[in-house]
Design an enzyme around this catalytic site. Structure first.
Site, PDB file in Angstrom:
ATOM      1  N   GLY A 135      -6.419   7.761  -5.026  1.00  0.00           N
ATOM      2  CA  GLY A 135      -7.001   6.463  -5.373  1.00  0.00           C
ATOM      3  C   GLY A 135      -7.673   5.892  -4.141  1.00  0.00           C
ATOM      4  CD  GLU A 149     -11.349   5.428  -7.262  1.00  0.00           C
ATOM      5  OE1 GLU A 149     -10.536   5.168  -6.353  1.00  0.00           O
ATOM      6  OE2 GLU A 149     -11.300   4.901  -8.397  1.00  0.00           O
ATOM      7  CG  LEU A 173      -3.312   3.845   1.862  1.00  0.00           C
ATOM      8  CD1 LEU A 173      -4.227   3.756   3.077  1.00  0.00           C
ATOM      9  CD2 LEU A 173      -1.862   3.718   2.288  1.00  0.00           C
ATOM     10  CG  ASP A 227      -5.095   0.231  -9.930  1.00  0.00           C
ATOM     11  OD1 ASP A 227      -5.633  -0.397  -8.997  1.00  0.00           O
ATOM     12  OD2 ASP A 227      -5.696   1.075 -10.614  1.00  0.00           O
ATOM     13  CB  THR A 233      -8.093   0.951   2.618  1.00  0.00           C
ATOM     14  OG1 THR A 233      -7.129  -0.088   2.417  1.00  0.00           O
ATOM     15  CG2 THR A 233      -7.391   2.245   2.971  1.00  0.00           C
ATOM     16  CD  GLU A 234     -13.323   0.340   1.962  1.00  0.00           C
ATOM     17  OE1 GLU A 234     -12.280   0.980   1.706  1.00  0.00           O
ATOM     18  OE2 GLU A 234     -14.225   0.807   2.689  1.00  0.00           O
ATOM     19  CD  GLU A 235      -7.564  -4.159  -2.853  1.00  0.00           C
ATOM     20  OE1 GLU A 235      -8.692  -3.723  -3.141  1.00  0.00           O
ATOM     21  OE2 GLU A 235      -7.131  -5.261  -3.221  1.00  0.00           O
TER      22      GLU A 235
HETATM   23  C1  LIG Z   1      -6.631  -1.242  -5.654  1.00  0.00           C
HETATM   24  S1  LIG Z   1      -7.547   0.192  -5.369  1.00  0.00           S
HETATM   25  C2  LIG Z   1      -7.187   0.649  -3.692  1.00  0.00           C
HETATM   26  C3  LIG Z   1      -8.223   1.551  -3.120  1.00  0.00           C
HETATM   27  C4  LIG Z   1      -7.995   2.033  -1.698  1.00  0.00           C
HETATM   28  N1  LIG Z   1      -6.833   2.894  -1.588  1.00  0.00           N
HETATM   29  C5  LIG Z   1      -7.893   0.855  -0.735  1.00  0.00           C
HETATM   30  O1  LIG Z   1      -6.811   0.667  -0.181  1.00  0.00           O
HETATM   31  O2  LIG Z   1      -8.882   0.162  -0.550  1.00  0.00           O
HETATM   32  C6  LIG Z   1      -6.756   1.440  -6.318  1.00  0.00           C
HETATM   33  C7  LIG Z   1      -7.696   2.584  -6.604  1.00  0.00           C
HETATM   34  O3  LIG Z   1      -6.998   3.653  -7.212  1.00  0.00           O
HETATM   35  C8  LIG Z   1      -7.825   4.211  -8.209  1.00  0.00           C
HETATM   36  N2  LIG Z   1      -6.964   4.916  -9.164  1.00  0.00           N
HETATM   37  C9  LIG Z   1      -6.085   4.361 -10.036  1.00  0.00           C
HETATM   38  N3  LIG Z   1      -5.471   5.314 -10.760  1.00  0.00           N
HETATM   39  C10 LIG Z   1      -5.975   6.497 -10.336  1.00  0.00           C
HETATM   40  C11 LIG Z   1      -5.764   7.839 -10.724  1.00  0.00           C
HETATM   41  N4  LIG Z   1      -4.905   8.151 -11.688  1.00  0.00           N
HETATM   42  N5  LIG Z   1      -6.446   8.821 -10.093  1.00  0.00           N
HETATM   43  C12 LIG Z   1      -7.339   8.519  -9.112  1.00  0.00           C
HETATM   44  N6  LIG Z   1      -7.572   7.269  -8.720  1.00  0.00           N
HETATM   45  C13 LIG Z   1      -6.917   6.263  -9.318  1.00  0.00           C
HETATM   46  C14 LIG Z   1      -8.542   3.026  -8.784  1.00  0.00           C
HETATM   47  O4  LIG Z   1      -9.705   3.392  -9.458  1.00  0.00           O
HETATM   48  C15 LIG Z   1      -8.801   2.194  -7.549  1.00  0.00           C
HETATM   49  O5  LIG Z   1     -10.030   2.493  -6.952  1.00  0.00           O
END
Ligand SMILES: C[S@@+](CC[C@H](N)C(=O)[O-])C[C@H]1O[C@@H](n2cnc3c(N)ncnc32)[C@H](O)[C@@H]1O
Lengths: 393, 271
Positions: free
Chosen positions: B89, B112, B165, B168, B243-245
């Site tokens: 993710g 992703e 990191l 969701d 990370t962005e988040e």
């Molecule tokens: C809140 S974001 C955090 C992104 C990044 N790790 C950061 O810290 O900025 C969570 C990310 O996980 C991705 N994600 C959620 N479930 C996933 C899955 N089953 N496989 C791949 N990516 C997933 C979402 O699309 C989202 O971009």
């Protein structure tokens, strides 16, 4: 759906929501209703043959006394139960939901295999106390290109082997410890294009057209995956699925039921060489659509066939028993055989309804589980196409 | 190829206009914030086996042009470079970009789920590779559902670091099974990690932090790192800032909960 009592004298059959156990020795069929509130998806005897475990769409798993048919316990799960198994010591009931299509404990009791809708077969280390979970995966057996429908272990002199069957029409032989693929046997193929008059040319045209459609799909997908990573299975069109794999106690012989096919395929399993060889196409008189099979301890092959209407409490059911001849091939057991009584009882129990009803059911889908899986796959593909289109805009 | 229609997310048009010389614009790649990973089933998301992945196309700098030309039909060579770190993710790819120069000899993959976000990361990596010759060749991104397909990409014991990191949160109890850390998925992560390999988790949601730590604590194949070990972990030091988040949380002066675990091999059960 069928399970065979390892003690060798009873067979359990589920059709729709109902389970019946037929005891061949006492010529007795279970009278107490053994029912789920929705379709039964899986059924198995415990290794000692005393209990029966069933799971179904009513999100329940139930343990039954195999001799009396009385309900011993019910577990409720958050999702529909699609597969059940007993631990090797009969003390733990295992069940899985939804995406898992089969659950089997290996001889020796230390390995657990599960098959899923994505075509993965997973082998886990089964702890002595599985109540705390199954945390360690031994291997993934990857290669099926459609849902995996069944698994069976083969206790070969060369070591433990495993077979899996799939909606991709193949049976595969694996080393469950490493996950390596040893052999692939095509048990079915895509149905030939129906031949009209002077058919050859038309069929060729059709094939060319199909290929062009595939090309187009591939191209579309390539656009959606600009970095050039592309995995596309032509999943909308699947060959008849492998429904069931039964392995004989010798670990050397397997019987395969294929969706819509009247014959069972008998395979020679060479665990040392890592090969699967078709040795017989076994047709049993009166058995039109074999869907489930099991070997008993003496190496006799019990086969159940027939059709159930979706969710129905009735249908057409056929039971046959095949034995091995001196020449090595199987043939239908004669009239005086142990299973004849059960056979009669089964047929009486399930075709009891009106003649008309029975005929109607015959025209229905061959196996609920399977048609469900196929629908699922189809809608996945649709989703994919829709998504791709969206991504392109 | 169909002509892209005008609209809020005319990515292709925008890309053509900027002629590949600048960095991709993140705002063009936004899409819905949360997806349901359990309902996202796309047959073409995954290779059948790890050998079917065209690694040379993802990491061209680490393969000869010959190898690249053979695509995924190429037989894997023993000792060829393989992915060791995975950012599950990966979002917009901040961690990949930070890790790349720190671990120049390690192949790192971001996974992703969201199409547009993954596309953004791919473009970002390509732009970085163009601007910094000889760098960023060790990071790449694939669009896939990691909750379903990790074993289709990696072999047993292949990975040494797995990052989760700011995943969701899936707050509702009936949605907990969608969480990226669960007993079932931990079995998969343990399978993919080499003994000694590490799992990194970070979240600004206290309840999720507690939940992830509890699942990892109760799993027999993981052990939580001591504070000392955490302090000595280079990658661990950047979880809240890379990370962005993480940056967003920091900007809002939120708190981040970090937990790092090691894949252990417990003594065999007595037979
Ligand atoms: C809140 S974001 C955090 C992104 C990044 N790790 C950061 O810290 O900025 C969570 C990310 O996980 C991705 N994600 C959620 N479930 C996933 C899955 N089953 N496989 C791949 N990516 C997933 C979402 O699309 C989202 O971009």
């Amino acid at each position: 759906m069928e399970a065979h009592n390892p003690a060798g004298h009873a067979v359990a059959v589920a059709l729709g929501c109902c389970i019946q156990v037929f005891d061949c020795r006492s010529q007795h069929s279970s009278e107490a209703p053994m029912e789920h509130a929705a379709a039964v998806r899986d059924l198995t005897f415990d290794p000692a043959g005393r209990m029966l475990l069933s799971g179904g769409d009513d999100k329940c798993a139930r343990a039954w006394d195999a001799a009396t048919g009385s309900l011993l316990h019910t577990w409720e799960a958050p999702k529909k139960i699609s597969a059940v198994a007993f631990s090797g010591d009969s003390r733990v009931a295992l069940f899985a939901d939804n995406t898992i299509t089969a659950l089997v404990v290996a001889p020796g009791g230390r390995r657990l295999a599960s098959a899923d809708r994505d075509g993965k077969v997973r082998v886990s280390v089964l702890p002595r106390t599985p109540l705390l979970g199954v945390p360690e995966i031994q291997s993934f057996c990857l290669g099926h290109t459609a849902f995996a429908s069944c698994v069976a272990f083969a206790d070969c002199p060369a070591g433990l082997r495993m077979l899996s069957g799939s909606g991709d029409g193949t049976v595969r032989l694996w080393d469950p410890e490493s996950g390596s693929l040893l052999a692939t046997l095509a048990a079915s193929a895509l149905p030939a294009v129906p031949a009209a008059d002077g058919a050859g040319a038309a069929a060729a045209d059709q094939a060319a057209e199909d290929a062009a459609v595939d090309e187009e799909l591939l191209e579309k997908a390539a656009v959606a995956a600009p970095s050039g990573h592309l995995w596309l299975y032509p999943r909308e069109e699947l060959p008849p699925a492998v429904l069931c794999i039964a392995v004989a106690p010798d670990g050397r012989t397997a019987a395969i039921a294929v969706e819509g096919q009247p014959e069972l395929l008998v395979l020679d399993v060479d665990g040392a060489a890592g090969t699967l060889t078709l040795t017989q196409e076994l047709e049993l008189p009166g058995l039109t659509r074999p869907t489930a099979a099991a070997f008993d301890r003496d190496g006799r092959l019990w086969v159940v066939g027939g059709v159930a209407a979706e969710g129905a409490r009735a249908g057409v059911l056929q039971l046959r028993v095949a034995v091995r001849g001196s020449h090595g091939g199987f043939f239908a057991e004669g009239a005086g055989g142990l299973a004849a009584a059960a056979q009669a009882a089964v047929e009486a129990a399930y075709t009891g309804g009106s003649e008309e009803g029975a005929v109607a059911h015959t025209g229905a889908a061959p196996l609920q589980l399977n048609s469900q899986l196929k629908k699922r796959v189809f809608s996945e593909e649709l989703t994919a196409v829709r998504k791709r289109t969206r991504a392109e805009q | 190829m169909k002509k892209p229609k005008g609209g809020k997310l005319g990515i292709k048009e925008e890309r053509a206009a900027t002629a590949g010389r600048t960095h991709p614009k993140k705002r063009l790649y936004r899409s819905r914030a949360h997806s349901n990973p359990l309902s996202d089933m796309r047959a073409s998301d995954a290779p059948t086996t790890p050998a079917d992945v065209d690694w040379a196309a993802l990491y061209p700098a680490y393969f000869s042009s010959d190898e690249a030309a053979q695509g995924s039909s190429r037989a894997r060579q023993p000792g060829e470079p393989t992915v060791r770190f995975v950012d599950v993710g990966c979002g917009f790819g901040g961690l990949l970009v930070r890790l790349s120069p720190l671990f120049p000899d390690t192949l790192i993959l971001g996974m992703e789920l969201r199409d547009k976000v993954a596309l953004y990361v791919k473009e970002r990596v390509l732009a970085l590779r163009r601007e910094h010759a000889g760098q960023y060749g060790n990071v790449a991104c694939v669009r896939t559902n990691s909750q379903k397909y990790l074993p289709n990409f990696f072999r047993k014991g292949q990975l040494t670091k797995l990052f989760f990191l700011f995943p969701d949160p899936h707050f509702k109890v009936q949605n907990h099974r969608r969480r990226i850390i669960s007993p079932q998925l931990l079995a998969e992560y343990a399978y993919l990690l080499a003994p000694g390999g590490r799992v990194y988790t970070a979240t600004d949601v206290p309840e999720l932090g507690t939940w992830m730590a509890a699942r990892l604590d109760e799993h027999v194949l993981f052990r939580r790192l001591s504070e000392e070990e955490v302090a000595g972990d280079v990658a661990g030091g950047m979880l809240t800032s890379a990370t962005e988040e993480g940056m967003k949380v920091a900007r809002n002066e939120g708190q981040t909960f970090v937990a790092i675990y090691e894949r252990i091999q417990p003594v065999e059960e007595a037979a």
